[in-house]
Design a protein around this motif. Structure first.
Motif, short mmCIF file in Angstrom:
data_model
loop_
_atom_site.label_atom_id
_atom_site.label_comp_id
_atom_site.label_asym_id
_atom_site.label_seq_id
_atom_site.Cartn_x
_atom_site.Cartn_y
_atom_site.Cartn_z
N MET A 1 0.84 -1.20 0.00
CA MET A 1 0.00 0.00 0.00
C MET A 1 0.87 1.24 0.00
N ARG A 2 0.64 2.16 -0.92
CA ARG A 2 1.49 3.35 -1.06
C ARG A 2 0.93 4.48 -0.18
N VAL A 3 1.83 5.10 0.59
CA VAL A 3 1.42 6.08 1.59
C VAL A 3 2.18 7.40 1.41
N VAL A 4 1.46 8.53 1.62
CA VAL A 4 2.11 9.85 1.73
C VAL A 4 1.81 10.36 3.12
N ILE A 5 2.84 10.91 3.78
CA ILE A 5 2.65 11.43 5.14
C ILE A 5 2.78 12.96 5.12
N ALA A 6 1.90 13.65 5.84
CA ALA A 6 2.04 15.10 6.03
C ALA A 6 2.09 15.37 7.53
N GLU A 7 3.29 15.66 8.00
CA GLU A 7 3.49 15.90 9.44
C GLU A 7 4.66 16.88 9.55
N ASP A 8 4.47 17.98 10.29
CA ASP A 8 5.51 19.01 10.30
C ASP A 8 6.62 18.72 11.31
N LEU A 9 6.32 17.92 12.35
CA LEU A 9 7.36 17.64 13.34
C LEU A 9 8.21 16.46 12.85
N ASP B 1 4.52 1.19 1.75
CA ASP B 1 5.48 1.87 0.88
C ASP B 1 5.27 3.37 1.04
N VAL B 2 6.09 3.99 1.89
CA VAL B 2 5.95 5.45 2.12
C VAL B 2 6.65 6.16 0.97
N VAL B 3 5.87 6.74 0.05
CA VAL B 3 6.46 7.32 -1.15
C VAL B 3 6.89 8.77 -0.94
N ASP B 4 6.26 9.46 0.03
CA ASP B 4 6.68 10.85 0.28
C ASP B 4 6.26 11.25 1.69
N ALA B 5 7.04 12.13 2.28
CA ALA B 5 6.70 12.68 3.59
C ALA B 5 6.92 14.18 3.52
N VAL B 6 5.85 14.95 3.74
CA VAL B 6 5.94 16.41 3.56
C VAL B 6 5.56 17.11 4.86
N ALA C 1 -0.98 14.60 -5.89
CA ALA C 1 -1.24 14.75 -7.32
C ALA C 1 -0.15 14.04 -8.13
N ARG C 2 1.10 14.03 -7.57
CA ARG C 2 2.22 13.44 -8.30
C ARG C 2 2.27 11.92 -8.11
N GLU C 3 2.06 11.46 -6.86
CA GLU C 3 2.31 10.06 -6.53
C GLU C 3 1.07 9.16 -6.61
N HIS C 4 -0.12 9.77 -6.57
CA HIS C 4 -1.37 9.00 -6.52
C HIS C 4 -1.29 7.86 -5.51
N PRO C 5 -1.05 8.16 -4.24
CA PRO C 5 -0.92 7.09 -3.24
C PRO C 5 -2.29 6.51 -2.92
N ASP C 6 -2.26 5.37 -2.22
CA ASP C 6 -3.52 4.77 -1.79
C ASP C 6 -4.10 5.55 -0.61
N ILE C 7 -3.18 6.05 0.23
CA ILE C 7 -3.65 6.76 1.42
C ILE C 7 -2.69 7.89 1.80
N ALA C 8 -3.28 8.97 2.30
CA ALA C 8 -2.49 10.08 2.84
C ALA C 8 -2.77 10.15 4.33
N ARG D 1 -4.79 0.21 7.01
CA ARG D 1 -5.18 -0.72 5.95
C ARG D 1 -6.66 -0.57 5.62
N ARG D 2 -7.48 -0.47 6.70
CA ARG D 2 -8.92 -0.39 6.51
C ARG D 2 -9.28 0.86 5.72
N VAL D 3 -8.74 2.00 6.15
CA VAL D 3 -9.05 3.27 5.48
C VAL D 3 -8.52 3.22 4.04
#
Lengths: 214, 548
Positions: free
Chosen positions: A1-9, A26-31, A42-49, A121-123
């Motif tokens: 499952m491809r994941v993008v994370i948005a966390e500032d800390l 599979d964490v594809v990006d963390a911003v 928009a770039r990675e089209h992950p399964d979940i953010a 996984r559920r989400v």
């Protein structure tokens, strides 16, 4: 499952990345902020953010706004909002479009790794994960007679239903058979005069809407 | 005296300048006199109409113009350091009139103008006549055949020797005229410098010296008055002894003396104006009005004594005085209002600081006893688990689960603490959502009725939130209520917060929580009131100003 994370800390971002990678994601990006998240999705089209609610620049509900924007612009990406505090009204905003693939959890839940990974996984596969605190808030809000008529066990089942869990998960959690859970669910829906529904997500929406008094 | 020294004045340019300055007394002295006479007669005749406020302004301006011209002349011709000050500005007609009249420069300029006519005019005429006569005498040998000058009935200047006899007299007269110019120059220069320059010097004197000068001036005035009165009476006694006419000039002279005396008294004894409950200006006004009225009464008594006409000037004096008094008292009540306001602000600010201080101490205590202690315990659990990991994996797992639970509890505590400092939902979603959350968390059923078209300022939102939070907590703890209603409305610059329960009442308005809440509300200029009769119900109301 491809994941993008948005966390500032950075501390939390790195911890979350490690935790998810260790569990086969599979964490594809963390911003670090909402705009970057929208671009990354928009770039990675992950399964979940996975999005922290408080992000720069305002440190208010930036993450929630970004999540709502993703819901509208990238419907194929599920959104899991995590926060240091939960408000049931935010859950309502996230669930407003009626679609699945949405979650809203306290950051504390991450510590219970198995449960958290299950929620991701559920989400990510179109289900729902609503924090027990939100459900508790809704329960205290809705002190109506039908809810009072539920048995203690039925209320436990109702709470887990509201969190977005499947019958199987509820059965496992409460150490019951799936058949027993199904019976409880049928009783609850009858007592609350809710129509039985096929998907878990529909069921969550119906239960939450009921608890919110709508 | 040597011949050159005798003739020296003729060689000095300043002599001629002085002469010109003397000569200008004729036109300028007259102009000054016209200004003074017109100014004073207008002031006196309008003294009991409201115009008396405007007239001094025009009068002051006219005197100022002539004084500036005089000062320019004195500078140019006499080398005097005379620079009349700018007429002081004021705010509003009344203030300007007051400043114009109380400005010492105004009175000194008037004195200069008066002297310019009283002394300057005769001196100019005398000096010019002396010069003209002397020149005529000197030139007599040239033009005697045509002049037919007749000194006595039978003594004509009709021969050269006779004409020549006038030459020494002419020369002497011219010398005298030339030599008086220097003292005259000094006289006018010092007059111009002392009367037409700004009173910067006078302002430097100590209060004691100023007071001494005021008293001495009053003494001189009183002495002059006494002397003149005595003189009139002596003249009257030595002459007809008929009708007692000196009463008239004595009454006329008594009026300025009375006003002068009153002004000095007010200056020297500030207690007098306080006793009159008036500002110094109003006290002066009162005294002048009283003196004028008494003056008219005296005139009436000395005169016909028939119809009591002074009632009319009394009316005329009373109206502006009344208006003045009303203005002063209105202003005073305004300033009293301000004083009270400042006192309230001082108290509420102190209260706000107390509240803040107490809050900080509470937060420190909560952090110390709560989250910090839990994190220490958490660290210990993890340390133990580390030790046990090899020998007792099962025990280590238990310890780690415990540690996770501890971390969760620490987070809960920090979350509650953060919410107590400032609830995030209040910032994010405003008062309505924050109150709804409070209501949800309350153990009592709470009806929320919030109607807000726009968000109030953040500080007002926060205060309103804590009012509701504290009221709900109190209701849950003490009231035995079965339901609570929260009502929030915004109207005309205030946010009204009302929390009502159906409990047993008897809330302690001086209690710790409510005192803190009151201080929080008052720091924002709001008010907090509580109605809680024994037996209930309890209603807490807060009004918070919020400018829209």
């Amino acid at each position: 499952m491809r994941v993008v994370i948005a966390e500032d800390l950075a501390l939390l971002r790195d911890g979350l990345m490690r935790l998810l990678r260790d569990n086969g994601f599979d964490v594809v990006d963390a911003v670090g902020d909402g705009d970057a998240l929208v671009h990354a999705v928009a770039r990675e089209h992950p399964d979940i953010a996975i999005v922290d609610i408080r992000l720069p620049p305002t440190f208010r509900d930036e993450g929630l706004r970004a999540a709502l924007e993703l819901r509208a612009r990238a419907p194929e990406t599920a959104v899991l909002v995590v926060s240091q505090y939960v408000e049931h009204s935010y859950a309502t905003e996230l669930l407003a479009d009626g679609r699945g693939g949405v979650g809203y959890l306290l950051k504390d839940r991450i510590m219970n790794v198995d449960d958290f990974v299950d929620a991701v996984r559920r989400v990510g596969s179109g289900g729902t994960a609503i924090d027990p605190d939100v459900v508790a808030q809704l329960f205290s809000r809705r002190r109506s007679e039908p809810v009072d008529r539920l048995t203690v066990r039925e209320r436990e089942v109702l709470a887990l239903m509201a969190e977005g869990r499947s019958n199987a998960a509820i059965a496992e959690r409460l150490v019951l058979t799936v058949g027993a859970v199904e019976k409880h669910v049928a009783n609850i829906l009858a007592k609350l005069r809710l129509a039985p529904s096929q998907s878990d997500h529909r069921r969550v929406l119906a239960v939450l809407a009921y608890l919110q008094g709508e | 005296m040597s011949v050159p020294r005798l003739l020296a004045p003729f060689a000095r340019a300043e002599s001629y300048r002085t002469l010109v300055h003397l000569a200008t007394a004729v036109p300028l002295g007259t102009a000054g006199l016209v200004v003074l006479v017109t100014g004073w007669s207008t002031t006196v005749s309008l003294a009991f109409t409201p115009l008396v406020v405007v007239v001094p302004l025009a009068f002051r301006a006219a005197v100022g113009v002539v004084a500036q011209a005089e000062a320019a002349l004195a500078r140019g011709l006499l080398g005097a350091e005379a620079r009349p000050p700018i007429v002081p500005a004021g705010r509003g007609l009344w203030d300007r009139a007051r400043k114009a009249v109380t400005d010492g420069a105004f009175w000194r300029q008037q004195a200069y103008l008066a002297l310019r006519w009283l002394i300057g005019f005769p001196l100019a005429v005398g000096e010019l006549s002396l010069i003209g006569g002397s020149l005529g005498a000197l030139a007599l040998p040239v033009y005697y055949p045509w002049s037919d000058l007749q000194i006595a009935s039978d003594w004509h200047v009709d021969t050269l020797p006779r004409a020549l006899a006038f030459v020494p007299a002419g020369a002497l007269g011219l010398l005298a005229a030339a030599h008086v110019l220097r003292p005259l120059r000094r006289l006018w220069r010092s007059l111009a410098e002392s009367l037409l320059s700004s009173d910067a010097v006078a302002m430097d004197v100590s209060p004691e010296v100023a007071s001494h000068r005021r008293r001495r001036a009053l003494a001189v005035h009183a002495g002059a008055f006494g002397g003149l009165a005595f003189l009139f009476i002596v003249i009257w006694a030595l002459t007809s002894r008929g009708y007692f006419w000196p009463a008239w000039p004595v009454v006329a002279l008594a009026l300025p003396l009375a006003i002068h005396g009153w002004a000095v008294l007010l200056e020297e004894r500030p207690a007098v104006s306080r006793t009159l409950r008036a500002t110094p200006t109003l006290a002066v006004h009162e005294g002048v009005s009283a003196a004028l009225f008494l003056f008219f009464v005296a005139v009436w008594a000395l005169g016909s004594r028939g119809y009591f006409w002074p009632v009319w000037p009394l009316l005329g004096l009373a109206i502006p005085l009344g208006i003045h008094a009303v203005v002063v008292f209105a202003r005073r009540s305004e300033s009293g209002e301000l004083t009270r306001r400042i006192r309230t602000l001082e108290q509420t600010r102190a209260g706000a600081v107390d509240v803040q201080d107490e809050e900080l101490r509470r937060i420190e205590r909560d952090l110390h006893d709560g989250a910090q202690a839990r994190l220490v315990a958490l660290g210990m659990s993890i340390g133990l688990a580390e030790q046990k990991l090899r020998t007792d994996p099962h025990g280590a797992q238990e310890l780690l689960a415990e540690a996770r639970k501890g971390a969760h509890e620490a987070l809960e505590e920090l979350r509650d603490l953060a919410r107590g400092i400032h609830p995030p939902v209040l910032t994010d979603r405003g008062l309505g959502a924050a109150i709804a959350t409070l209501a949800d968390r309350s153990v009592l059923p709470v009806t929320v009725d919030v109607e807000l078209t726009e968000r109030p300022p953040a500080v007002v939102e926060t205060a309103a939130y804590f009012v509701v939070a504290e009221a709900l907590a109190n209701a849950a703890k003490h009231s035995l209520a079965t339901s609570v209603t929260v009502r929030i409305r915004r109207s005309a610059g205030t946010l009204g917060v009302e929390v009502a329960d159906d409990g047993r009442g008897g809330a302690d308005a001086g209690g710790h929580g409510l005192t803190g809440l009151r201080q929080r509300v008052e720091a924002l200029d709001g008010t907090l009131s509580i109605s809680s009769p024994e037996g209930g119900p309890t209603t807490l109301m807060a009004e918070l100003p919020c400018a829209s």
